[in-house]
Design a protein around this motif. Structure first.
Motif, PDB file in Angstrom:
ATOM      1  N   ASN A 177      24.044  41.951  43.989  1.00  0.00           N
ATOM      2  CA  ASN A 177      24.494  42.806  45.097  1.00  0.00           C
ATOM      3  C   ASN A 177      24.110  44.276  44.903  1.00  0.00           C
ATOM      4  O   ASN A 177      24.826  45.195  45.331  1.00  0.00           O
ATOM      5  N   ILE A 178      22.970  44.517  44.256  1.00  0.00           N
ATOM      6  CA  ILE A 178      22.475  45.881  44.057  1.00  0.00           C
ATOM      7  C   ILE A 178      21.688  46.291  45.299  1.00  0.00           C
ATOM      8  O   ILE A 178      20.778  45.575  45.725  1.00  0.00           O
ATOM      9  N   PRO A 179      22.002  47.429  45.942  1.00  0.00           N
ATOM     10  CA  PRO A 179      21.297  47.828  47.172  1.00  0.00           C
ATOM     11  C   PRO A 179      19.812  48.077  46.933  1.00  0.00           C
ATOM     12  O   PRO A 179      19.413  48.547  45.857  1.00  0.00           O
ATOM     13  N   ALA A 180      19.013  47.795  47.939  1.00  0.00           N
ATOM     14  CA  ALA A 180      17.557  47.894  47.818  1.00  0.00           C
ATOM     15  C   ALA A 180      17.101  49.314  47.502  1.00  0.00           C
ATOM     16  O   ALA A 180      16.171  49.517  46.715  1.00  0.00           O
ATOM     17  N   TRP A 181      17.750  50.310  48.102  1.00  0.00           N
ATOM     18  CA  TRP A 181      17.314  51.693  47.873  1.00  0.00           C
ATOM     19  C   TRP A 181      17.486  52.090  46.414  1.00  0.00           C
ATOM     20  O   TRP A 181      16.645  52.811  45.848  1.00  0.00           O
TER      21      TRP A 181
END
Length: 447
Positions: A177-181
């Motif tokens: 669940n690590i954001p793409a940015w």
């Protein structure tokens, strides 16, 4: 329009051309790349340190690791799974055939790269298809080298950068669940710290990271196979059977004709090991060696390690787990296979492996693209390319890349055309250098 071009350049004609040139080179070399595999590993072990008086920037070992850093990537995880989904288990057999043929192609590419390399204005050794086209075929063929460099530059921003960053972002978001940015910025900082240092820093990182990641993934795959040991022989039976007979629709698997097994097995095999595309010889041209054949023997191991070892582990993990019938595809299928056999850690193993594989691919392709860019615009603009390449990473991590993937895949295949033409025309040089080298070796070997 791009879709239509892609259908041609990855279609039957291109796949026949890749296999045909590889078979021609393998026959001309009298199966030497297969029969002398042990000699290649011996050269690799000796190549950890450069010999005295050898010219080049990196050791022969690190040249192979730099090459492998670019080839061991999403193709080994997502590409293998896609080949099985679209072509059935028989596609794996044709991946193996492509690798055995591709060993001769990769050997010939490296021989030509070292034989016809140049020294640029900064004192670095540079080479690859664009240089062995110009220096081996003559100035009248220089336009073909320009085409290769153009295709390689564009492909580096796609297949070697944005697509890889996007794959990492997807995998880390799905599993952690690590954001793409955030993924894009972290990769940009880590990759930038290596890429901006040039080939010596890239090869130093690749020389440590590639063996570590390859062995770790291999061991994880072995654990899967030990748990599914009873299914290994049936899985090999399926691979051989469906290489020559259609695979019927079962469960979520849609079925596959023999033509599909051949097409997707060859296409994904080439995509994974890059034999014939002309990318790997760019790295081997920087090796500290004065002997083209020795580096060729080291280079051909790249195809063996990438496809016959790493891809085979992925394929057997998928087939022995039974998940190839699920209807899933790509990296999701590989994750499902690992998760099914290793509930809990299996998912994370694939996500982490995909992230590291893709990261090293970015490093390796940055060098390939830089050398293509340098051929077109000169060495003084190399830093401009490095900065642009690094800045493109977070864009790729956050973007929707369907068109970029298609464009990059198309230019990736277009690289093969000038390279294969050059290899055919320079094959007498490769055969002659090979015969002379083994004759000298035989003369120095005690009877």
């Amino acid at each position: 329009m791009v879709q239509s071009i892609n259908g041609v350049v990855w279609g039957p004609v291109m796949l026949i051309l890749l296999l045909g040139v590889g078979l021609f080179l393998q026959a001309g070399l009298r199966l030497m790349p297969v029969l002398r595999l042990g000699t290649g590993f011996s050269m690799l072990w000796q190549g950890r340190q450069a010999g005295s008086g050898d010219k080049g920037e990196i050791s022969p070992f690190n040249a192979l690791m730099t090459s492998l850093s670019a080839t061991i990537g999403t193709g080994n995880i997502a590409g293998v799974a896609t080949a099985i989904t679209l072509g059935g288990p028989g596609a794996v057999f044709w991946m193996w055939v492509t690798a055995l043929v591709g060993m001769a192609t990769k050997y010939s590419e490296a021989v030509c790269a070292v034989r016809f390399r140049e020294t640029d204005e900064a004192g670095n050794h540079v080479g690859g298809p664009m240089y062995y086209i110009r220096n081996g075929l003559g100035r009248n063929w220089a336009w073909l080298g320009v085409l290769f460099a153009l295709f390689g530059t564009v492909a580096s921003f796609g297949i070697g950068n944005t697509v890889q960053a996007n794959s990492v972002a997807d995998a880390l978001f799905t599993s952690f669940n690590i954001p793409a940015w955030l993924t894009g910025i972290v990769i940009m900082v880590l990759a930038g710290s290596v890429i901006l240092g040039g080939i010596k820093r890239i090869s130093a990182v690749a020389g440590k990271l590639v063996p570590l990641m390859a062995v770790a993934y291999f061991l994880a795959g072995i654990v899967i196979l030990v748990i599914n040991a009873d299914e290994i022989i049936p899985a090999l039976g399926l691979i051989i059977e469906h290489a020559f007979t259609p695979a019927s629709a079962t469960g979520g698997f849609a079925g596959a004709a023999v033509a599909s097994a051949i097409r997707f097995g060859v296409a994904r095999g080439v995509f994974s090991n890059e034999a014939g595309l002309g990318s790997a010889p760019i790295a081997h041209a920087a090796a500290q060696t004065s002997d083209p054949v020795r580096q060729g023997l080291v280079a051909m191991l790249g195809t063996f390690i990438d496809t016959l070892v790493i891809c085979t582990i992925t394929a057997l993990a998928i087939i022995t787990s039974g998940q190839w019938l699920s209807g899933e595809s790509g990296a999701a299928l590989t994750s499902m296979a690992f998760r099914h056999t290793l509930p809990g850690p299996g998912d994370y193993i694939v996500a982490i492996a995909l992230a590291i594989f893709a990261f090293t691919t970015i490093l390796g392709w940055s060098y390939y693209g830089e050398r293509c860019f340098q051929f077109l615009f000169g060495a003084r603009f190399c830093m401009v390319y490095r900065v642009l390449f690094v800045l493109a990473i977070p864009v790729g991590a956050m973007a929707h890349l369907d068109f970029i993937w298609l464009l990059a895949d198309t230019f990736n295949a277009l690289m093969a055309i000038p390279n294969l033409i050059a290899l055919l025309m320079l094959s007498p040089v490769v055969f002659s250098l090979t015969r002379e080298w083994f004759a000298r070796e035989a003369a120095h070997t005690p009877s």
